[in-house]
Enzyme design. Structure first.
Site, short mmCIF file in Angstrom:
data_model
loop_
_atom_site.label_atom_id
_atom_site.label_comp_id
_atom_site.label_asym_id
_atom_site.label_seq_id
_atom_site.Cartn_x
_atom_site.Cartn_y
_atom_site.Cartn_z
N THR A 68 0.76 -1.20 -0.11
CA THR A 68 0.00 0.01 -0.03
C THR A 68 0.91 1.39 -0.10
O THR A 68 1.59 1.51 0.94
CB THR A 68 -0.84 -0.09 1.37
OG1 THR A 68 -1.53 -1.28 1.39
CG2 THR A 68 -1.78 1.02 1.36
N LYS A 77 -0.25 5.97 8.27
CA LYS A 77 0.53 5.96 6.71
C LYS A 77 -0.79 5.99 5.91
O LYS A 77 -0.71 6.89 4.98
CB LYS A 77 1.14 4.50 6.77
CG LYS A 77 2.04 4.55 5.48
CD LYS A 77 2.55 3.25 4.96
CE LYS A 77 1.56 2.16 4.87
NZ LYS A 77 1.77 1.21 3.71
N LYS A 102 -7.95 1.38 -2.58
CA LYS A 102 -7.63 1.01 -1.24
C LYS A 102 -7.53 2.20 -0.31
O LYS A 102 -7.88 2.19 0.89
CB LYS A 102 -6.12 0.25 -1.49
CG LYS A 102 -5.39 0.17 -0.14
CD LYS A 102 -5.74 -1.10 0.67
CE LYS A 102 -4.86 -1.17 1.99
NZ LYS A 102 -5.63 -2.22 3.00
P1 NAD Z 1 6.00 -5.70 7.55
O1 NAD Z 1 6.79 -4.33 7.91
O2 NAD Z 1 5.56 -6.62 8.39
O3 NAD Z 1 6.92 -6.37 6.35
C1 NAD Z 1 7.36 -5.59 5.30
C2 NAD Z 1 8.66 -6.57 4.90
O4 NAD Z 1 9.28 -5.97 3.98
C3 NAD Z 1 9.73 -6.73 6.04
O5 NAD Z 1 10.05 -8.11 6.20
C4 NAD Z 1 11.00 -5.99 5.43
O6 NAD Z 1 12.18 -6.45 6.05
C5 NAD Z 1 10.79 -6.06 4.06
N1 NAD Z 1 11.50 -5.15 3.14
C6 NAD Z 1 11.46 -3.82 3.38
N2 NAD Z 1 12.30 -3.25 2.56
C7 NAD Z 1 12.64 -4.40 1.68
C8 NAD Z 1 13.68 -4.25 0.54
N3 NAD Z 1 14.20 -3.08 0.02
N4 NAD Z 1 13.74 -5.46 -0.06
C9 NAD Z 1 13.36 -6.77 0.49
N5 NAD Z 1 12.64 -6.70 1.62
C10 NAD Z 1 12.29 -5.44 2.19
O7 NAD Z 1 4.70 -4.97 6.72
P2 NAD Z 1 3.57 -5.62 6.35
O8 NAD Z 1 2.61 -5.55 7.55
O9 NAD Z 1 3.67 -7.19 5.72
O10 NAD Z 1 2.71 -4.69 5.16
C11 NAD Z 1 3.32 -4.74 3.95
C12 NAD Z 1 2.54 -3.69 3.07
O11 NAD Z 1 1.02 -4.22 3.17
C13 NAD Z 1 2.24 -2.40 3.61
O12 NAD Z 1 2.40 -1.48 2.45
C14 NAD Z 1 0.92 -2.38 4.49
O13 NAD Z 1 0.44 -1.02 4.32
C15 NAD Z 1 -0.02 -3.13 3.56
N6 NAD Z 1 -0.85 -3.96 4.39
C16 NAD Z 1 -0.68 -4.33 5.68
C17 NAD Z 1 -1.63 -4.96 6.31
C18 NAD Z 1 -1.61 -5.41 7.76
O14 NAD Z 1 -2.59 -5.50 8.44
N7 NAD Z 1 -0.34 -5.54 8.25
C19 NAD Z 1 -3.15 -5.05 5.81
C20 NAD Z 1 -3.00 -4.51 4.44
C21 NAD Z 1 -2.04 -4.21 3.73
#
Ligand code: NAD
Length: 323
Positions: free
Chosen positions: A109, A263, A188
Site C-alpha cells: 500500500t 500511513k 484501497k
Molecule cells: P512488514 O513491515 O511486516 O513487512 C514488510 C517486509 O518488507 C519486511 O519483512 C521488510 O524487511 C521487507 N522489506 C523492506 N524493504 C525491503 C527491501 N528493500 N527489499 C526486500 N524486503 C524489504 O509490513 P506488512 O504488515 O507485511 O505490510 C506490507 C504492506 O502491506 C504495507 O504497505 C502495508 O500497508 C500493507 N498492508 C498491511 C496490512 C496489515 O494488516 N499488516 C493489511 C493490508 C495491507
C-alpha cells in the site's frame, strides 16, 4: 483458460507480517513443479520460509537475483521508498536485469505517484513486461486464513486479468479489477480513509451515548437497526466487549496497527489534495491517527484504539455491574 504452467517460477519479495503468510499459501497451493524464489532484507525470515519448504522455496540474494530466476514477481514491502528501491535500485533492483515479458505485481500500500513512476520506468525500458498495483485488504489474520481481498490496478478486460485472478485466488478471496493503473491503490486508500473515519465517528458516538447512561451493547443494536449500521461497529467495535471477536475485546492486540492506519490515512489525504477532492474530515482524522500512533498507550495496537486515545471508557462492564 489460465495455464497453471504460467507459474512455474515465481518470486516473492518482502516476507513481513503480510508477505510471509501469502507466500506460504503459494507454496502450499501452486502446482508441485512450481519453484518460488524469495528475498527480504531480513535474512532470518527468508531462511525460515525456505526451511519450511526445502524442495519448493529457494533463497534469492537480492531483488535482482530473484528477478533473474523467475517469470512472475510479487512484492509486499512497507512504503513507496521500499518499492522504489526494490524495483529501481541500479545495482540490486528488479529492473537492473532484463525483465522482458515478466509479470510484476506490487501488493504494497503506497502512494499512486510512486506506483505510476515504477510502471512508467518499466514501460519505457521493458515494453513487453507488465507491472500492476494490487494492494490488499483484510489484515494479517486474513493473510493467514487466505481471505484477503485484492484490488487490481487494471480493467476487467486486461489481457492478464485471468492470470492475476488465479494467482490472487491462491492467497485471498475477493479479487476486484479497479479499472486501470494505480486505481487499485486509489481504491484501497479511499477505502481506508472511509474505514478510519468511521472508527473515529463510532468511538465518539459510542462515548457520548455511554456518558449519557447507555449500555454500549444497546447502542450497537441501535446503530445496526438504524441508519448508522456499519461494519466497524458490527465486527470491529472500538469499545471493548461489545463484539467478542473485535480486536478491542482482546486488548486491541490483533488487528490493523494504528501506525499503518496513520500511513494509509496520510496517503489518502495527499491523494485527495492532488486530485482536488475537498475533505473536511481529513485534517481531523490525520491528527487523530498521528497522535494515537505516537501515544505509548496506543502504538503497535489495532487502529480502533482511537477509542482509548479519545478518552473512551474501557471498563464500562465493571461500572454497569456496580463494582
Ligand atoms: P512488514 O513491515 O511486516 O513487512 C514488510 C517486509 O518488507 C519486511 O519483512 C521488510 O524487511 C521487507 N522489506 C523492506 N524493504 C525491503 C527491501 N528493500 N527489499 C526486500 N524486503 C524489504 O509490513 P506488512 O504488515 O507485511 O505490510 C506490507 C504492506 O502491506 C504495507 O504497505 C502495508 O500497508 C500493507 N498492508 C498491511 C496490512 C496489515 O494488516 N499488516 C493489511 C493490508 C495491507
Amino acid at each position: 483458460m489460465t495455464e497453471l504452467s504460467d507459474f512455474k517460477t515465481l518470486g516473492f519479495i518482502g516476507l513481513g507480517a503480510m508477505g510471509k503468510p501469502m507466500v506460504i499459501h503459494l507454496a502450499n497451493k501452486l502446482p508441485p513443479e512450481s519453484r518460488i524464489f524469495v528475498f527480504d532484507v531480513v535474512e532470518a525470515v527468508v531462511d525460515e520460509v525456505c526451511s519450511q519448504f526445502p524442495d519448493r522455496v529457494s533463497k534469492g540474494s537480492s531483488a535482482k537475483n530473484v528477478a533473474e530466476q523467475v517469470e512472475t514477481i510479487i512484492t509486499m514491502v512497507p512504503e513507496g521508498a521500499h518499492v522504489r528501491s526494490v524495483y529501481l535500485d541500479p545495482q540490486n533492483g528488479v529492473c537492473s536485469t532484463d525483465i522482458s515479458n515478466k509479470l510484476l505485481i506490487d501488493c504494497s500500500t503506497i502512494d499512486t505517484a510512486t506506483s505510476l513512476a515504477v510502471k512508467d520506468h518499466i514501460a519505457v525500458n521493458f515494453p513487453s513486461a507488465s507491472f500492476y498495483d494490487s494492494p490488499v485488504s483484510g489484515g494479517v489474520v486474513g493473510a493467514i486464513k487466505g481471505t484477503i481481498a485484492f484490488f487490481l490496478g487494471c480493467a476487467e478486460s486486461d489481457p492478464n486479468v485471468k492470470r492475476l485472478t488465479y494467482l490472487a485466488s491462491l492467497m485471498g478471496k475477493q479479487i476486484i479489477p479497479c479499472g486501470g493503473p494505480s486505481l487499485g491503490l486509489a481504491a484501497k486508500l479511499s477505502n481506508n480513509y472511509l474505514s478510519g473515519i468511521i472508527a473515529i465517528a463510532c468511538s465518539e458516538a459510542m462515548d457520548m451515548g455511554m456518558r449519557s447512561g447507555l449500555d454500549p451493547r444497546t447502542l450497537a443494536k441501535v446503530y445496526a437497526a438504524g441508519t448508522a449500521q456499519n461494519t466497524i461497529c458490527d465486527k470491529f467495535c472500538p469499545v471493548p466487549h461489545v463484539f467478542p471477536e473485535a480486536p478491542s475485546s482482546g486488548g486491541y492486540k490483533q488487528g490493523f496497527k494504528v501506525q499503518l492506519m496513520r500511513k494509509d490515512f496520510g496517503l489518502a489525504v495527499d491523494m485527495a489534495e492532488r486530485v482536488g477532492s475537498k475533505n473536511v474530515l481529513g485534517d481531523a482524522g490525520l491528527q487523530t491517527y498521528d497522535g494515537a500512533s505516537k501515544d505509548p498507550r496506543c502504538r503497535d495496537l489495532d487502529s480502533r484504539v482511537v477509542y482509548r486515545y479519545l478518552g473512551g471508557d474501557e471498563d464500562w462492564q465493571a461500572k454497569l455491574n456496580g463494582a
